[in-house]
Scaffold this motif. Structure first.
Motif, PDB file in Angstrom:
ATOM      1  N   VAL A  77      34.921  34.658  59.994  1.00  8.25           N
ATOM      2  CA  VAL A  77      34.629  35.409  58.765  1.00  8.25           C
ATOM      3  C   VAL A  77      33.150  35.224  58.439  1.00  8.25           C
ATOM      4  O   VAL A  77      32.649  34.100  58.450  1.00  8.25           O
ATOM      5  N   ALA A  78      32.461  36.323  58.198  1.00  4.43           N
ATOM      6  CA  ALA A  78      31.029  36.235  57.878  1.00  4.43           C
ATOM      7  C   ALA A  78      30.844  35.469  56.571  1.00  4.43           C
ATOM      8  O   ALA A  78      31.585  35.703  55.618  1.00  4.43           O
ATOM      9  N   PRO A  79      29.869  34.561  56.519  1.00  7.74           N
ATOM     10  CA  PRO A  79      29.679  33.808  55.271  1.00  7.74           C
ATOM     11  C   PRO A  79      29.151  34.683  54.134  1.00  7.74           C
ATOM     12  O   PRO A  79      29.187  34.285  52.979  1.00  7.74           O
ATOM     13  N   TRP A  80      28.658  35.880  54.443  1.00  9.24           N
ATOM     14  CA  TRP A  80      28.078  36.724  53.393  1.00  9.24           C
ATOM     15  C   TRP A  80      29.047  37.785  52.867  1.00  9.24           C
ATOM     16  O   TRP A  80      28.698  38.562  51.992  1.00  9.24           O
ATOM     17  N   ALA A  81      30.257  37.834  53.432  1.00 10.27           N
ATOM     18  CA  ALA A  81      31.198  38.864  52.974  1.00 10.27           C
ATOM     19  C   ALA A  81      32.624  38.373  53.102  1.00 10.27           C
ATOM     20  O   ALA A  81      32.927  37.528  53.943  1.00 10.27           O
ATOM     21  N   GLY A  82      33.483  38.890  52.258  1.00 10.86           N
ATOM     22  CA  GLY A  82      34.900  38.557  52.348  1.00 10.86           C
ATOM     23  C   GLY A  82      35.530  39.273  53.524  1.00 10.86           C
ATOM     24  O   GLY A  82      34.943  40.222  54.050  1.00 10.86           O
ATOM     25  N   PRO A  83      36.708  38.844  53.952  1.00 14.55           N
ATOM     26  CA  PRO A  83      37.359  39.513  55.066  1.00 14.55           C
ATOM     27  C   PRO A  83      37.652  40.977  54.731  1.00 14.55           C
ATOM     28  O   PRO A  83      38.026  41.289  53.603  1.00 14.55           O
ATOM     29  N   PHE A 100      31.261  45.307  51.675  1.00 14.47           N
ATOM     30  CA  PHE A 100      30.152  44.892  50.817  1.00 14.47           C
ATOM     31  C   PHE A 100      29.878  43.412  51.038  1.00 14.47           C
ATOM     32  O   PHE A 100      30.806  42.645  51.308  1.00 14.47           O
ATOM     33  N   THR A 101      28.636  43.002  50.856  1.00 16.54           N
ATOM     34  CA  THR A 101      28.371  41.560  50.886  1.00 16.54           C
ATOM     35  C   THR A 101      28.906  40.941  49.590  1.00 16.54           C
ATOM     36  O   THR A 101      29.142  41.658  48.596  1.00 16.54           O
ATOM     37  N   LEU A 102      29.075  39.619  49.601  1.00 16.96           N
ATOM     38  CA  LEU A 102      29.600  38.937  48.408  1.00 16.96           C
ATOM     39  C   LEU A 102      28.698  39.172  47.202  1.00 16.96           C
ATOM     40  O   LEU A 102      29.172  39.347  46.086  1.00 16.96           O
ATOM     41  N   GLN A 103      27.382  39.165  47.470  1.00 20.50           N
ATOM     42  CA  GLN A 103      26.451  39.357  46.345  1.00 20.50           C
ATOM     43  C   GLN A 103      26.605  40.747  45.736  1.00 20.50           C
ATOM     44  O   GLN A 103      26.559  40.903  44.519  1.00 20.50           O
ATOM     45  N   LEU A 104      26.782  41.754  46.574  1.00 19.92           N
ATOM     46  CA  LEU A 104      26.973  43.109  46.028  1.00 19.92           C
ATOM     47  C   LEU A 104      28.326  43.198  45.309  1.00 19.92           C
ATOM     48  O   LEU A 104      28.429  43.786  44.229  1.00 19.92           O
ATOM     49  N   TYR A 115      44.487  43.751  33.543  1.00 23.52           N
ATOM     50  CA  TYR A 115      44.255  42.413  34.108  1.00 23.52           C
ATOM     51  C   TYR A 115      42.761  42.138  34.295  1.00 23.52           C
ATOM     52  O   TYR A 115      42.273  41.046  34.040  1.00 23.52           O
ATOM     53  N   PHE A 116      42.050  43.155  34.761  1.00 22.26           N
ATOM     54  CA  PHE A 116      40.621  42.986  35.045  1.00 22.26           C
ATOM     55  C   PHE A 116      39.851  42.664  33.759  1.00 22.26           C
ATOM     56  O   PHE A 116      39.058  41.738  33.713  1.00 22.26           O
ATOM     57  N   HIS A 117      40.109  43.433  32.699  1.00 23.69           N
ATOM     58  CA  HIS A 117      39.325  43.280  31.467  1.00 23.69           C
ATOM     59  C   HIS A 117      39.902  42.252  30.493  1.00 23.69           C
ATOM     60  O   HIS A 117      39.179  41.681  29.702  1.00 23.69           O
ATOM     61  N   CYS A 118      41.214  42.065  30.515  1.00 27.72           N
ATOM     62  CA  CYS A 118      41.846  41.246  29.470  1.00 27.72           C
ATOM     63  C   CYS A 118      42.575  40.027  30.027  1.00 27.72           C
ATOM     64  O   CYS A 118      43.151  39.269  29.259  1.00 27.72           O
ATOM     65  N   GLY A 119      42.579  39.849  31.321  1.00 26.75           N
ATOM     66  CA  GLY A 119      43.400  38.792  31.913  1.00 26.75           C
ATOM     67  C   GLY A 119      42.774  37.398  31.865  1.00 26.75           C
ATOM     68  O   GLY A 119      43.430  36.420  32.183  1.00 26.75           O
ATOM     69  N   GLY A 120      41.490  37.311  31.498  1.00 22.58           N
ATOM     70  CA  GLY A 120      40.823  36.012  31.516  1.00 22.58           C
ATOM     71  C   GLY A 120      40.811  35.405  32.913  1.00 22.58           C
ATOM     72  O   GLY A 120      40.886  34.182  33.070  1.00 22.58           O
ATOM     73  N   LEU A 121      40.724  36.245  33.913  1.00 21.03           N
ATOM     74  CA  LEU A 121      40.839  35.773  35.302  1.00 21.03           C
ATOM     75  C   LEU A 121      39.467  35.464  35.900  1.00 21.03           C
ATOM     76  O   LEU A 121      38.461  36.021  35.489  1.00 21.03           O
ATOM     77  N   ASN A 122      39.494  34.590  36.885  1.00 16.20           N
ATOM     78  CA  ASN A 122      38.290  34.327  37.672  1.00 16.20           C
ATOM     79  C   ASN A 122      38.247  35.357  38.800  1.00 16.20           C
ATOM     80  O   ASN A 122      38.952  35.244  39.790  1.00 16.20           O
ATOM     81  N   LEU A 123      37.423  36.370  38.617  1.00 10.16           N
ATOM     82  CA  LEU A 123      37.472  37.568  39.478  1.00 10.16           C
ATOM     83  C   LEU A 123      36.550  37.518  40.686  1.00 10.16           C
ATOM     84  O   LEU A 123      36.687  38.300  41.611  1.00 10.16           O
ATOM     85  N   TYR A 124      35.587  36.611  40.649  1.00 11.55           N
ATOM     86  CA  TYR A 124      34.491  36.699  41.620  1.00 11.55           C
ATOM     87  C   TYR A 124      34.833  36.151  42.990  1.00 11.55           C
ATOM     88  O   TYR A 124      35.556  35.164  43.108  1.00 11.55           O
ATOM     89  N   PRO A 125      34.259  36.766  44.011  1.00 11.90           N
ATOM     90  CA  PRO A 125      34.472  36.228  45.364  1.00 11.90           C
ATOM     91  C   PRO A 125      33.603  34.986  45.556  1.00 11.90           C
ATOM     92  O   PRO A 125      32.508  34.914  44.985  1.00 11.90           O
ATOM     93  N   HIS A 126      34.105  34.036  46.291  1.00 11.70           N
ATOM     94  CA  HIS A 126      33.301  32.854  46.597  1.00 11.70           C
ATOM     95  C   HIS A 126      33.119  32.766  48.081  1.00 11.70           C
ATOM     96  O   HIS A 126      34.024  33.091  48.829  1.00 11.70           O
ATOM     97  N   PRO A 127      31.978  32.290  48.522  1.00 18.74           N
ATOM     98  CA  PRO A 127      31.802  32.087  49.952  1.00 18.74           C
ATOM     99  C   PRO A 127      32.853  31.111  50.465  1.00 18.74           C
ATOM    100  O   PRO A 127      33.324  30.257  49.716  1.00 18.74           O
ATOM    101  N   LEU A 128      33.174  31.220  51.732  1.00 16.78           N
ATOM    102  CA  LEU A 128      34.222  30.377  52.308  1.00 16.78           C
ATOM    103  C   LEU A 128      33.930  28.895  52.171  1.00 16.78           C
ATOM    104  O   LEU A 128      34.829  28.097  52.031  1.00 16.78           O
ATOM    105  N   SER A 129      32.640  28.572  52.217  1.00 19.09           N
ATOM    106  CA  SER A 129      32.274  27.152  52.218  1.00 19.09           C
ATOM    107  C   SER A 129      32.631  26.461  50.917  1.00 19.09           C
ATOM    108  O   SER A 129      32.861  25.262  50.884  1.00 19.09           O
ATOM    109  N   SER A 130      32.709  27.239  49.809  1.00 19.27           N
ATOM    110  CA  SER A 130      32.945  26.560  48.529  1.00 19.27           C
ATOM    111  C   SER A 130      34.438  26.448  48.228  1.00 19.27           C
ATOM    112  O   SER A 130      35.245  27.113  48.797  1.00 19.27           O
TER     113      SER A 130
END
Ligand SMILES: [Zn+2]
Length: 412
Positions: A93-99, A103-107, A397-412
């Motif tokens: 898996v590329a460290p800059w993008a999810g499987p 898009f890259t993780l940053q985008l 869910y996206f706006h009101c779910g209080g969820l952690n939505l962001y992708p994280h690199p595999l290393s973290s």
């Protein structure tokens, strides 16, 4: 600094990858960045994370990255494949993008930030992605958030029904009144809908529920009685729902009376609907004189209005027993009003009084979660662009779910 070094640093590639080429095409405003893996390093199988031998390079893939000074930027790479004794040949898996992401993780993180501020169409216009791509980002973000979420039943719950689009279809929303988040969205407003939520928890967890705010809606009452131990003291009928029912009764009286008056050519009640329904203090100054004059006339609507206004004091009591005594007096007045809609609503309230009075112990309403309702309202307004209820649910869910939505690199 060389351009390749600059992009190695910007992409946060570390020591195992390097940028081998950066191509800028000013005419098309496009930057293409080629990335290669450093070969002589240890490899891991993407499935078991155990050391695995390098096997070959997969076909070239492309990911869109954050723009570089307004130039569309793409990362290209051939990802290595490893051979693991257990999982055979697998692509890393590329460290800059999810499987399976283009898009890259940053985008992707930038897209999520933007989607939090505006709808999918707006985000598409700002960042140049399609409507489908936008929804795909939302879908993945929600799936990530739900997978990370710690499933626990909140001590103070609000059950709310929201109609979807303009059709008579509903969603049941289970809210955490303390955190101000939507915990669960399920189709319909049946007993089954709510039981589907309760069923996820064991008896010990369900016991910790302190109070449940809801409308006087039999299926929700039945589901809660079935699953929450001690539900009879924990169900709190939403005070705003109580007020709404009484207000609707006033409106029925007004409609009937207006119709009867109009038949005699009397248009006194024309354009007065708002005056009777609003809280007295919200009536604009320029209409107060008119309203005071209307109240002086002996109208049935005026009597219904006075009964509605009187009930507002009910909520000011500190102790339930005083509120109960007040209600009994109010009930007598309401049921002797000779106004059928008012009599009907008074009887409904009496039937449910026990769990209206629980308000004085728990002090919760579905509006307790400040800001949550306005957020849901915003999602509903954006919902005019939703083509199906899956999108509507995802957006809640996206706006009101209080969820952690962001992708994280595999290393973290
Ligand atoms: Zn493996």
């Amino acid at each position: 600094m060389k351009d390749t070094e600059l992009y190695t640093a910007l992409l946060g590639l570390g020591n195992d990858w390097r940028v081998t080429e950066v191509k800028l095409d000013l005419a098309t405003k496009r930057v293409d960045v080629r990335v290669e893996a450093v070969r002589d390093r240890e490899w891991q199988c993407a499935v078991c994370r155990q050391p695995a031998a390098f096997y070959d390079l997969a076909e070239e893939q492309t990911w869109r990255h954050l723009d570089t000074c307004d130039c569309r930027t793409y990362v290209h790479a051939r990802l290595p494949r490893t051979k693991c004794s257990q999982h055979n040949v697998r692509q890393i898996v590329a460290p800059w993008a999810g499987p399976r992401s283009s898009f890259t993780l940053q985008l992707e993180s930038r897209l999520i930030d933007t989607l939090k501020e505006c709808d999918v169409t707006g985000c598409g216009r700002l960042l140049g992605i399609s409507w489908d791509q936008g929804w795909h980002v939302v879908e993945k973000a929600v799936a990530r958030g739900l997978a990370r979420k710690q499933w626990r039943i909140p001590p103070y719950i609000g059950i709310d029904e929201k109609s979807f689009a303009k059709r008579h279809t509903y969603e049941t929303l289970v809210c955490d009144l303390r955190r101000g988040t939507v915990e669960y969205v399920v189709e319909d407003r049946s007993q089954d809908s709510l039981e589907a939520y309760y069923r996820q928890f064991d008896e010990k967890a369900l016991k910790n529920v302190q109070a449940v705010a809801m409308d006087m809606w039999d299926p929700y009452i039945a589901a809660t009685r079935r699953f929450i131990p001690g539900a009879e003291d924990k169900i709190v009928f939403d005070r705003f729902h109580v007020t709404r029912l009484v207000t609707e009764a006033v409106d029925k009286v007004r409609k009937q009376e207006h119709k009867a008056l109009m038949e005699e050519g009397d248009d006194r009640l024309k354009w007065t609907r708002y005056l009777w329904l609003a809280n007295k203090e919200n009536i604009p100054e320029w209409r107060q004189g008119e309203f005071a004059a209307l109240r002086q006339m002996s109208l049935r609507t005026g009597r219904a209005w006075a009964i509605k206004e009187a009930l507002r004091q009910f909520w000011d009591f500190i102790y339930a027993q005083n509120a109960r005594k007040f209600f009994q007096r109010w009930y007598f007045w309401a049921t002797h009003s000779r106004l059928p809609p008012i009599i009907r609503v008074a009887k409904t309230l009496k039937v449910h009084l026990q769990n209206i009075l629980t308000y004085f112990r728990h002090r919760i309403t579905n509006a307790t979660a400040e800001g949550l309702n306005s957020k849901i309202q915003m999602v509903k307004e954006m919902a005019c662009g939703f083509r199906n209820r899956t999108h509507y649910k995802l957006a809640i869910y996206f706006h009101c779910g209080g969820l952690n939505l962001y992708p994280h690199p595999l290393s973290s």
